[in-house]
Motif scaffolding. Structure first.
Motif, PDB file in Angstrom:
ATOM      1  N   GLU A  10      22.009  59.573  48.528  1.00  0.00           N
ATOM      2  CA  GLU A  10      20.608  59.244  48.202  1.00  0.00           C
ATOM      3  C   GLU A  10      19.865  60.457  47.669  1.00  0.00           C
ATOM      4  O   GLU A  10      19.050  60.374  46.750  1.00  0.00           O
ATOM      5  CB  GLU A  10      19.886  58.682  49.443  1.00  0.00           C
ATOM      6  CG  GLU A  10      20.289  57.271  49.790  1.00  0.00           C
ATOM      7  CD  GLU A  10      20.258  56.352  48.564  1.00  0.00           C
ATOM      8  OE1 GLU A  10      19.221  56.282  47.888  1.00  0.00           O
ATOM      9  OE2 GLU A  10      21.308  55.723  48.267  1.00  0.00           O
ATOM     10  N   ARG A  14      20.747  61.120  44.125  1.00  0.00           N
ATOM     11  CA  ARG A  14      20.003  60.174  43.272  1.00  0.00           C
ATOM     12  C   ARG A  14      18.557  60.651  43.111  1.00  0.00           C
ATOM     13  O   ARG A  14      18.009  60.664  42.017  1.00  0.00           O
ATOM     14  CB  ARG A  14      20.035  58.779  43.918  1.00  0.00           C
ATOM     15  CG  ARG A  14      19.820  57.628  42.937  1.00  0.00           C
ATOM     16  CD  ARG A  14      19.663  56.269  43.611  1.00  0.00           C
ATOM     17  NE  ARG A  14      20.592  55.973  44.694  1.00  0.00           N
ATOM     18  CZ  ARG A  14      21.868  55.594  44.516  1.00  0.00           C
ATOM     19  NH1 ARG A  14      22.354  55.451  43.308  1.00  0.00           N
ATOM     20  NH2 ARG A  14      22.645  55.354  45.553  1.00  0.00           N
ATOM     21  N   HIS A  15      17.978  61.089  44.225  1.00  0.00           N
ATOM     22  CA  HIS A  15      16.581  61.521  44.278  1.00  0.00           C
ATOM     23  C   HIS A  15      16.298  62.669  43.298  1.00  0.00           C
ATOM     24  O   HIS A  15      15.218  62.777  42.729  1.00  0.00           O
ATOM     25  CB  HIS A  15      16.297  61.971  45.725  1.00  0.00           C
ATOM     26  CG  HIS A  15      14.872  62.240  46.053  1.00  0.00           C
ATOM     27  ND1 HIS A  15      13.845  61.379  45.753  1.00  0.00           N
ATOM     28  CD2 HIS A  15      14.288  63.293  46.678  1.00  0.00           C
ATOM     29  CE1 HIS A  15      12.705  61.886  46.172  1.00  0.00           C
ATOM     30  NE2 HIS A  15      12.949  63.065  46.727  1.00  0.00           N
ATOM     31  N   GLU A  37      25.363  58.882  38.663  1.00  0.00           N
ATOM     32  CA  GLU A  37      26.531  58.362  39.385  1.00  0.00           C
ATOM     33  C   GLU A  37      26.830  59.132  40.674  1.00  0.00           C
ATOM     34  O   GLU A  37      27.943  59.639  40.879  1.00  0.00           O
ATOM     35  CB  GLU A  37      27.770  58.396  38.477  1.00  0.00           C
ATOM     36  CG  GLU A  37      27.582  57.562  37.227  1.00  0.00           C
ATOM     37  CD  GLU A  37      28.722  57.755  36.225  1.00  0.00           C
ATOM     38  OE1 GLU A  37      29.867  57.972  36.689  1.00  0.00           O
ATOM     39  OE2 GLU A  37      28.456  57.680  35.038  1.00  0.00           O
ATOM     40  N   PRO A  38      25.866  59.206  41.565  1.00  0.00           N
ATOM     41  CA  PRO A  38      26.080  60.010  42.773  1.00  0.00           C
ATOM     42  C   PRO A  38      27.230  59.518  43.650  1.00  0.00           C
ATOM     43  O   PRO A  38      27.904  60.325  44.286  1.00  0.00           O
ATOM     44  CB  PRO A  38      24.733  59.917  43.505  1.00  0.00           C
ATOM     45  CG  PRO A  38      24.031  58.755  42.931  1.00  0.00           C
ATOM     46  CD  PRO A  38      24.517  58.617  41.528  1.00  0.00           C
TER      47      PRO A  38
END
Ligand SMILES: Nc1ncnc2c1ncn2[C@@H]1O[C@H](COP(=O)(O)OP(=O)(O)O)[C@@H](O)[C@H]1O
Ligand code: SF4
Ligand SMILES: [Mg+2]
Length: 339
Positions: free
Chosen positions: A148, A151-152, A157-158
């Protein structure tokens, strides 16, 4: 000698202040004696604002940052001053309290992401660490948080990149990873020491935009440490200008740059091009900053200052008010327009 308290509000408590540094003094043991790399430095950082620490290379910016986060080199030590975070003075606090507070509320992003990340662990393992240590999460939960977090901070594509190693990312993406680690626990204060110096201009702008967004989302105070005057003009709300380990001028960026009250600030401004004055002569400041082994007793800027005179040699000026919320350390601030 002790500088007066800085930026104190006229009355009452300013509860937006997240970090209050007062009279911070750091000394270094060198083969040729003890030197003072940071000398009674004071500043306050407020949530939701960016405070810039601006100065030439070697003026003590990184040493100040390292003192704040407790990462000073073994040859360096805090000799005086306080670092107040969450009403606790980190200088005098018990080591366990200092570690917990500095580990969760005060985060730092360094210039060189490659050396700041561990090459032998995946980024997922490193990003999960703060959650494992400070939030006591299971491996699985912490891995989820790591994804997360990626992504943040805008890493594509984490889910698949979480198991990659630092060297498999570009310089800009590595800097995003460092920033992700720094904001993992939603600190009140983020120190960014030359966070974009190693990056190209486009990536620099993306990283600064990311820091700006995170500052707002997490309501953090950002302390932006840099030698880049243009970056300060674009990004910071307030500035503290350092010279030879001392803060020589501080205040809101627009006011300090629009109407400098210290000859060094004036010299710095005269040495950068102004876009509307292309082709205008640029004046560089004659001379170089003093060697730490031979800092003069009076004003630290005396050897380069066009206004210097006898009092500047005998008496160190302290930061004092030159206007609301502004201070400069110069005996002859009012004569600055003659420089
Ligand atoms: N390990 C060290 N040994 C001796 N001097 C050092 C060491 N680290 C820093 N210094 C000196 O301390 C001063 C402040 O350094 P630093 O805080 O890194 O400056 P800045 O980040 O503003 O470029 C400099 O004069 C530098 O030469
Ligand atoms: S105190 Fe004197 S030497 Fe220092 S900046 Fe002011 S005029 Fe220059
Ligand atoms: Mg530095």
């Amino acid at each position: 000698m002790s500088a007066p308290a800085l930026d104190r509000p006229e009355s009452g408590i300013d509860d937006r202040v997240a970090l209050d540094v007062a009279d911070l003094t750091v000394e270094l043991r060198t083969p040729s004696g003890t030197v003072r790399a940071v000398d009674h430095v004071s500043f306050r950082a407020r949530r939701g604002e960016t405070l810039a620490l601006l100065g030439e290379s070697g003026c003590g910016k990184s040493m100040t940052a390292q003192a704040l986060v407790g990462l000073l080199d073994p040859i360096a030590a805090i000799k005086e001053g306080s670092i107040t975070l969450d009403e606790v003075d980190l200088v005098t606090a018990k080591e366990s309290t200092r570690r917990e507070l500095a580990g969760t509320q005060l985060a730092i992003v360094f210039q060189d992401a490659l050396t700041a990340l561990n090459p032998v662990y995946t980024v997922g393992t490193q990003l999960a660490e703060p959650f494992r240590i400070h939030r006591k999460m299971s491996k699985k939960e912490a891995r989820h948080e790591a994804i997360e977090l990626m992504r943040h901070v805008g890493i594509p594509e984490p889910e698949s990149r979480v198991d990659s190693y630092p060297h498999q990312f570009s310089g800009g993406m590595r800097q995003r990873l460092l920033i992700a680690m720094a904001v993992a626990l939603s600190p009140k204060v983020l120190l960014a020491d030359e966070p974009t110096t190693a990056l190209d201009v486009t990536v620099q702008a993306q990283i600064m935009a990311l820091l700006h967004r995170l500052r707002t989302e997490h309501d953090m105070a950002v302390v932006l440490i840099t030698h880049d005057l243009a970056l300060v003009a674009e990004q910071a709300d307030r500035v503290a200008i350092m010279y030879a380990g001392n803060v020589v001028e501080t205040g809101p960026v627009a006011e300090v740059f629009g109407n400098p009250r210290h000859p060094y600030t004036k010299g710095l401004l005269d040495s950068v091009p102004v876009s509307t004055e292309r082709g205008a002569d640029l004046k560089s400041i004659d001379g170089t900053p003093p060697d730490l082994h031979s800092i003069p007793a009076g004003c630290v800027y005396q050897a380069r200052c066009p206004l210097a005179r006898a009092r500047c040699v005998s008496e160190r000026p302290v930061l004092s008010g030159t206007g609301p919320n502004r201070q400069a350390a110069c005996h002859f601030s009012e004569e600055i327009d003659n420089v």
